[in-house]
Scaffold this active site. Sequence first.
Site, mmCIF file in Angstrom:
data_model
loop_
_atom_site.group_PDB
_atom_site.id
_atom_site.type_symbol
_atom_site.label_atom_id
_atom_site.label_comp_id
_atom_site.label_asym_id
_atom_site.label_seq_id
_atom_site.Cartn_x
_atom_site.Cartn_y
_atom_site.Cartn_z
ATOM 1 N N CYS A 224 -22.947 -0.010 4.716
ATOM 2 C CA CYS A 224 -22.344 1.251 4.682
ATOM 3 C C CYS A 224 -22.907 2.479 5.132
ATOM 4 O O CYS A 224 -24.033 2.764 4.463
ATOM 5 C CB CYS A 224 -21.866 1.390 3.314
ATOM 6 S SG CYS A 224 -20.695 3.000 3.085
ATOM 7 N N CYS B 127 -19.637 -13.892 -3.967
ATOM 8 C CA CYS B 127 -20.500 -13.004 -3.273
ATOM 9 C C CYS B 127 -21.777 -13.405 -3.641
ATOM 10 O O CYS B 127 -22.934 -13.149 -3.056
ATOM 11 C CB CYS B 127 -20.021 -11.473 -3.728
ATOM 12 S SG CYS B 127 -18.705 -10.961 -3.006
ATOM 13 N N CYS C 111 -22.646 -5.639 2.397
ATOM 14 C CA CYS C 111 -21.761 -4.591 2.625
ATOM 15 C C CYS C 111 -22.142 -3.118 2.202
ATOM 16 O O CYS C 111 -21.992 -2.208 2.688
ATOM 17 C CB CYS C 111 -20.453 -5.111 1.891
ATOM 18 S SG CYS C 111 -20.792 -5.294 0.011
ATOM 19 N N CYS D 1 -13.304 2.795 9.136
ATOM 20 C CA CYS D 1 -14.518 2.210 9.095
ATOM 21 C C CYS D 1 -14.394 0.690 8.914
ATOM 22 O O CYS D 1 -13.930 0.518 7.798
ATOM 23 C CB CYS D 1 -15.537 2.999 8.486
ATOM 24 S SG CYS D 1 -17.249 2.419 8.618
ATOM 25 N N ASP E 278 0.880 -1.166 -0.122
ATOM 26 C CA ASP E 278 -0.002 -0.077 0.083
ATOM 27 C C ASP E 278 0.924 1.229 0.021
ATOM 28 O O ASP E 278 0.425 2.260 0.774
ATOM 29 C CB ASP E 278 -0.906 -0.048 1.346
ATOM 30 C CG ASP E 278 -2.103 1.002 1.122
ATOM 31 O OD1 ASP E 278 -2.510 1.332 0.210
ATOM 32 O OD2 ASP E 278 -2.546 1.504 2.088
ATOM 33 N N CYS F 132 -19.931 -8.468 6.622
ATOM 34 C CA CYS F 132 -19.789 -9.317 5.469
ATOM 35 C C CYS F 132 -19.902 -11.053 6.065
ATOM 36 O O CYS F 132 -19.119 -11.179 6.869
ATOM 37 C CB CYS F 132 -18.532 -9.275 4.509
ATOM 38 S SG CYS F 132 -18.055 -10.356 3.378
#
Length: 380
Positions: free
Chosen positions: A225, A215, A221, A268, A161, A275
């Site tokens: 949110c 999924c 999800c 968050c 990252d 999930c």
Amino acid sequence: MTANAVPAATANDLADPAYLAALAAAIKDWGRALGFADVRIADVDLSHREAGFQAWLDKGYHGEMDYMASHGLKRARPAELVPGTVRVVSVRMPYLPKATGPAEPDWRAREEARSADPGAAQVSIYARGRDYHKVLRARLQQLATRIEGRIGPFGYRVFTDSAPVMEVALAEKAGLGWRGKHTLLLHREAGSMFFLGEMLTDLPLPVDDPVTPHCGQCSACITACPTGAIVAPYELDARRCISYLTIELKGSIPSELRPLIGNRIYGCDDCQLYCPWNKFAQRASLPDFDVRHGLDSASLVGLFGWSEEEFLKNTEGSAIRRIGHERWLRNLAVGLGNAADAASHRGDAAIVAALRARLAHPSALVVEHVQWALARHGVS
């Protein structure tokens, strides 16, 4: 040839499929010994991701994250970032902190309860321990050194990252999991509570197969949110994401989004929390991700009282330090203001006193959010 008996490489060896297969197996063994839950290999052709990434940028969904756009499509072209790259060694490492004792409840139930506690300060789970950038980069470098010690010098760079690399796309291609509707990587046996890292290399190692997505029709999800940042399956408007608002955004948090943030002061986890696959989330194998400074049980008022010196001391070696004390107070002020949504905390004396104590703060950004919070409690 076994994975534990890979000799130093000659030019001919690096063109020998049998040698490269043994080397790949050894790399995976060495990686797991270093704490990575899985190590897999992919080629670096992400041309199928370029159009989608450009469309995401064109919509402005990256917000103020200029670094997302500054490299353009180079982010999808690892060989342009590190010339000579032909493979990526992609790794994942779980970060869910170890259980503190046999009586600890299910981690998801505990996090859900804290999110509903108006006085609690919710820090994203990944940020409660040591900065993952340092942990994964160090382990990836150890892996590279181990390879070099066995086969001699080779071309590589390690990332976590920390560079214009499409980590999820590469990890997906390597077979570490599939991209979920929240845009994070999912694994059937590990959920999504893990970090990703990669080594770009010039070694022509055999590649692994991707896995199929699982999924299905689930949209947990998207529904979970708080700010509606997942605008469509696999599409995130970062400008509405609480992680973006509390970490990446440098200025004022839009007033219309502040009430939706609740008590989340750094990141968050909601899209992961709800999930279904995260019932399989794995505990961290390294002590680096153990909770520091009680960040899994801290109060908003308590953290709001940290001086800048205390903030710097308590976030040493933590990813949290990157936002600085000013934005830390900004985020906490929003959380304290949102505590007013609960009748039990509206006008709470300790909260009001803590907010008023910051009215003289030299930062206009902090004062603005403090004033907003006080107004939420019906005081000034």
